[in-house]
Design a protein around this motif. Structure first.
Motif, PDB file in Angstrom:
ATOM      1  N   ASN A 141       0.820  -1.211   0.000  1.00 47.00           N
ATOM      2  CA  ASN A 141       0.000   0.000   0.000  1.00 47.00           C
ATOM      3  C   ASN A 141       0.855   1.262   0.000  1.00 47.00           C
ATOM      4  O   ASN A 141       0.462   2.285  -0.556  1.00 47.00           O
ATOM      5  N   ASP A 142       2.040   1.189   0.621  1.00 40.06           N
ATOM      6  CA  ASP A 142       2.884   2.389   0.705  1.00 40.06           C
ATOM      7  C   ASP A 142       3.916   2.446  -0.422  1.00 40.06           C
ATOM      8  O   ASP A 142       4.930   3.137  -0.321  1.00 40.06           O
ATOM      9  N   ALA A 143       3.666   1.741  -1.510  1.00 42.90           N
ATOM     10  CA  ALA A 143       4.616   1.739  -2.633  1.00 42.90           C
ATOM     11  C   ALA A 143       4.736   3.142  -3.242  1.00 42.90           C
ATOM     12  O   ALA A 143       3.835   3.965  -3.114  1.00 42.90           O
ATOM     13  N   ASP A 144       5.852   3.353  -3.906  1.00 47.91           N
ATOM     14  CA  ASP A 144       6.018   4.581  -4.694  1.00 47.91           C
ATOM     15  C   ASP A 144       5.226   4.375  -5.999  1.00 47.91           C
ATOM     16  O   ASP A 144       5.333   3.329  -6.637  1.00 47.91           O
ATOM     17  N   THR A 145       4.387   5.349  -6.368  1.00 45.00           N
ATOM     18  CA  THR A 145       3.522   5.129  -7.533  1.00 45.00           C
ATOM     19  C   THR A 145       3.602   6.263  -8.553  1.00 45.00           C
ATOM     20  O   THR A 145       4.026   7.375  -8.223  1.00 45.00           O
ATOM     21  N   TYR A 146       3.189   5.949  -9.771  1.00 46.55           N
ATOM     22  CA  TYR A 146       2.987   6.995 -10.787  1.00 46.55           C
ATOM     23  C   TYR A 146       1.881   6.516 -11.731  1.00 46.55           C
ATOM     24  O   TYR A 146       1.554   5.318 -11.754  1.00 46.55           O
ATOM     25  N   ILE A 147       1.281   7.426 -12.487  1.00 44.32           N
ATOM     26  CA  ILE A 147       0.243   7.041 -13.454  1.00 44.32           C
ATOM     27  C   ILE A 147       0.921   6.695 -14.777  1.00 44.32           C
ATOM     28  O   ILE A 147       1.555   7.560 -15.401  1.00 44.32           O
ATOM     29  N   ALA A 148       0.801   5.435 -15.162  1.00 47.04           N
ATOM     30  CA  ALA A 148       1.446   4.972 -16.401  1.00 47.04           C
ATOM     31  C   ALA A 148       0.449   5.022 -17.545  1.00 47.04           C
ATOM     32  O   ALA A 148      -0.598   4.376 -17.477  1.00 47.04           O
ATOM     33  N   GLU A 149       0.772   5.815 -18.575  1.00 41.36           N
ATOM     34  CA  GLU A 149      -0.171   5.941 -19.694  1.00 41.36           C
ATOM     35  C   GLU A 149       0.276   5.187 -20.927  1.00 41.36           C
ATOM     36  O   GLU A 149      -0.526   4.818 -21.757  1.00 41.36           O
ATOM     37  N   ASP A 150       1.543   5.001 -21.039  1.00 33.88           N
ATOM     38  CA  ASP A 150       2.062   4.391 -22.260  1.00 33.88           C
ATOM     39  C   ASP A 150       2.901   3.171 -21.916  1.00 33.88           C
ATOM     40  O   ASP A 150       4.093   3.151 -22.166  1.00 33.88           O
ATOM     41  N   GLY A 151       2.275   2.230 -21.313  1.00 32.92           N
ATOM     42  CA  GLY A 151       3.041   1.084 -20.838  1.00 32.92           C
ATOM     43  C   GLY A 151       3.653   1.377 -19.483  1.00 32.92           C
ATOM     44  O   GLY A 151       3.647   2.524 -19.023  1.00 32.92           O
ATOM     45  N   ILE A 152       4.139   0.328 -18.858  1.00 37.02           N
ATOM     46  CA  ILE A 152       4.663   0.453 -17.494  1.00 37.02           C
ATOM     47  C   ILE A 152       6.165   0.252 -17.515  1.00 37.02           C
ATOM     48  O   ILE A 152       6.668  -0.686 -18.135  1.00 37.02           O
ATOM     49  N   LYS A 153       6.877   1.157 -16.826  1.00 40.06           N
ATOM     50  CA  LYS A 153       8.339   1.063 -16.919  1.00 40.06           C
ATOM     51  C   LYS A 153       8.892  -0.068 -16.065  1.00 40.06           C
ATOM     52  O   LYS A 153       8.219  -0.547 -15.135  1.00 40.06           O
ATOM     53  N   ASP A 154      10.084  -0.479 -16.378  1.00 38.03           N
ATOM     54  CA  ASP A 154      10.736  -1.577 -15.661  1.00 38.03           C
ATOM     55  C   ASP A 154      10.764  -1.293 -14.166  1.00 38.03           C
ATOM     56  O   ASP A 154      10.949  -0.149 -13.748  1.00 38.03           O
ATOM     57  N   GLY A 155      10.588  -2.334 -13.377  1.00 38.65           N
ATOM     58  CA  GLY A 155      10.650  -2.175 -11.925  1.00 38.65           C
ATOM     59  C   GLY A 155       9.313  -1.780 -11.313  1.00 38.65           C
ATOM     60  O   GLY A 155       9.193  -1.692 -10.091  1.00 38.65           O
ATOM     61  N   TYR A 156       8.306  -1.527 -12.135  1.00 38.76           N
ATOM     62  CA  TYR A 156       6.978  -1.145 -11.617  1.00 38.76           C
ATOM     63  C   TYR A 156       5.916  -2.160 -12.059  1.00 38.76           C
ATOM     64  O   TYR A 156       6.099  -2.853 -13.063  1.00 38.76           O
ATOM     65  N   MET A 157       4.827  -2.194 -11.312  1.00 38.00           N
ATOM     66  CA  MET A 157       3.730  -3.100 -11.677  1.00 38.00           C
ATOM     67  C   MET A 157       2.403  -2.342 -11.575  1.00 38.00           C
ATOM     68  O   MET A 157       2.232  -1.485 -10.700  1.00 38.00           O
ATOM     69  N   GLY A 158       1.482  -2.677 -12.479  1.00 35.79           N
ATOM     70  CA  GLY A 158       0.170  -2.011 -12.463  1.00 35.79           C
ATOM     71  C   GLY A 158      -0.713  -2.631 -11.388  1.00 35.79           C
ATOM     72  O   GLY A 158      -0.928  -3.838 -11.397  1.00 35.79           O
ATOM     73  N   LEU A 159      -1.197  -1.793 -10.472  1.00 36.96           N
ATOM     74  CA  LEU A 159      -2.016  -2.346  -9.381  1.00 36.96           C
ATOM     75  C   LEU A 159      -3.437  -1.791  -9.343  1.00 36.96           C
ATOM     76  O   LEU A 159      -4.258  -2.227  -8.541  1.00 36.96           O
ATOM     77  N   ASP A 160      -3.725  -0.795 -10.200  1.00 35.05           N
ATOM     78  CA  ASP A 160      -5.099  -0.277 -10.231  1.00 35.05           C
ATOM     79  C   ASP A 160      -5.335   0.385 -11.588  1.00 35.05           C
ATOM     80  O   ASP A 160      -4.386   0.723 -12.313  1.00 35.05           O
ATOM     81  N   ALA A 161      -6.609   0.578 -11.902  1.00 41.89           N
ATOM     82  CA  ALA A 161      -6.946   1.331 -13.118  1.00 41.89           C
ATOM     83  C   ALA A 161      -6.591   2.802 -12.873  1.00 41.89           C
ATOM     84  O   ALA A 161      -6.799   3.322 -11.776  1.00 41.89           O
ATOM     85  N   GLY A 162      -6.067   3.461 -13.887  1.00 41.67           N
ATOM     86  CA  GLY A 162      -5.726   4.875 -13.761  1.00 41.67           C
ATOM     87  C   GLY A 162      -6.946   5.753 -14.003  1.00 41.67           C
ATOM     88  O   GLY A 162      -8.019   5.256 -14.377  1.00 41.67           O
ATOM     89  N   PRO A 163      -6.791   7.092 -13.810  1.00 42.68           N
ATOM     90  CA  PRO A 163      -7.947   8.003 -13.931  1.00 42.68           C
ATOM     91  C   PRO A 163      -8.589   8.010 -15.320  1.00 42.68           C
ATOM     92  O   PRO A 163      -9.817   8.087 -15.433  1.00 42.68           O
TER      93      PRO A 163
END
Ligand code: AMP
Length: 408
Positions: free
Chosen positions: A285-307
């Protein structure tokens, strides 16, 4: 053709066999086993009360847990369930600690109009003399015939087991003149069956959750029936990968990529996928996050739908007249990744109110989400059967429902 329901039966003075779903959680309290959550018993009361009010003699039975050895029987007796049922009904309930034999037959013979008995856990028949013979779970024809011989008519109100042919549903039905749906079963057939067979359109299906492999048949079936199918949650990343998008460390099933590709091609714009994601650097839950629009960068995983995905899903749902929802849009158990799932719940309430849409939720996680939102009672139907509702949506014939008599 429509199915026979309990209201179609002549019940006065009849021995009414009733398959209920009393598979409830138990706990120990002061050295005694008691029911810890009686939701399923409460849910069955309308059908039971109806039968009693009509002057029927109710012979109740259910499975409770899984029985694989004699030892398993110790903690899984129906006795505490009978006690709770008696409290809820406000009348005595005879508990018979047997699934066949003289004690049970005598108790049935002694029943009077408006009285209730419940016999022991039907799955006790799965283990006989220490051997796992699965008489109930494998629908031993002799067992179904025996149970049928105890009654005049059969009411099946246990949707949760309708996807399995057991002695206590299909077995009895095969050996008795009339089998009818109880009120709970009737409601499941009306909503889930109605959505799949004869939906008011536009019909939008929303499928989410972790694994493509669990729900691929549902997606395939609903693509045939629905006007739009939204695929979200972890399973959407296998579709993204099939589209050539970068998915970082997101959930991924390599052996399903070809099938995902095929579905994307066949479905065209009927299939709606997320267009962005909340990407996290770890599954926390306390992960560092960003909104990925064009694919997800290495080292990150998609955990929710974006806005943007949430807006897209809302626009697809805007004019819906029928909606079926199964599976979360993200890891909704973690508050920071619950937005997509909760937004779907809120939108369903809106289309129910504003469009007069029929909204149906099936499956444990989406049900938990609408309960978390406190809106379960504002939707048309929350299905009670996990596996059974999935198989219904897959378009399969459910043996427990197929065995219910048709109306003339
Ligand atoms: P299912 O049992 O297939 O309906 O999956 C439900 C589970 O999927 C829930 O426990 C969610 O946390 C999980 N889930 C949904 N989206 C994701 C995701 N993007 N990554 C990992 N797990 C997910």
């Amino acid at each position: 053709m429509a199915k026979l329901t309990v209201e179609d039966l002549e019940l006065k003075g009849k021995k009414v066999l009733m398959r209920v779903d009393f598979n409830v959680p138990l706990k120990e309290e002061n050295g005694e086993v008691v029911v810890s959550n009686d939701n399923r018993i409460v849910a069955a009361l309308p059908t039971i009360k109806y039968v009693l009010e009509q002057g029927g003699r109710a012979i109740l039975f259910s499975h409770l847990g899984r029985i694989k050895s004699e030892d398993d029987k110790k903690g899984l007796s129906m006795k505490p369930v009978a006690q709770r049922l008696a409290d809820l009904l406000g009348q005595p309930v005879t508990f018979v600690p047997a699934t066949e034999g003289k004690e049970l037959e005598d108790a049935v013979a002694a029943l009077e109009d408006g009285q209730v008995l419940i016999f022991e856990n039907t799955r006790f028949e799965d283990v006989v003399n220490g051997e796992e013979v699965k008489r109930e779970s494998k629908n031993d024809p002799e067992l179904g015939k025996y149970w049928a011989s105890l009654g005049d008519v059969f009411v099946n109100d246990a949707f949760g087991t309708a996807h399995r042919a057991h002695a206590s549903n299909a077995g009895i039905a095969a050996n008795i003149a009339q089998t009818a749906a109880g009120f709970l079963m009737e409601k499941e057939i009306k909503f889930l069956g109605g959505a799949v067979e004869n939906p008011e359109r536009p019909f939008v299906a929303i499928i989410g959750g972790a694994k493509v492999s669990d729900k691929i048949t549902i997606i395939e079936n609903l693509l045939k029936k629905a006007d739009k199918v939204i695929v979200g949650g972890g399973m959407a990343f296998t579709f993204d990968a099939a589209n050539g998008k970068a998915i970082g460390n997101s959930l991924f099933e390599e052996d399903k990529v070809a099938l995902a590709k095929q579905l994307i091609e066949e479905a065209g714009d009927k299939l709606v996928l997320p267009v962005d994601a909340v990407a996290a650097d770890k599954f926390a839950n306390d992960a560092d996050t960003y909104i990925a629009e064009d694919g997800i960068k290495d080292g990150y995983m998609g955990l929710d739908a974006g806005p943007k995905s949430i807006e897209l899903f809302k626009s697809v749902l805007a004019d819906a007249k029928t909606v079926v929802w199964n599976g979360p849009m993200g890891v909704f158990e973690m508050p920071n990744f619950a937005k997509g799932t909760l937004a779907i719940g809120e939108e369903l309430v809106k289309v129910t109110k504003e469009n007069g849409a029929t909204t149906i939720v099936g499956g444990g996680d989406s049900t938990a989400a609408v309960q978390q939102l406190g809106v379960a009672d504002q939707l048309s139907h929350i299905s009670t059967g996990g596996g059974a509702s999935l198989e219904y949506l897959e378009g399969k014939t459910l043996p427990g429902i197929a065995a219910i008599s048709e109306k003339d």
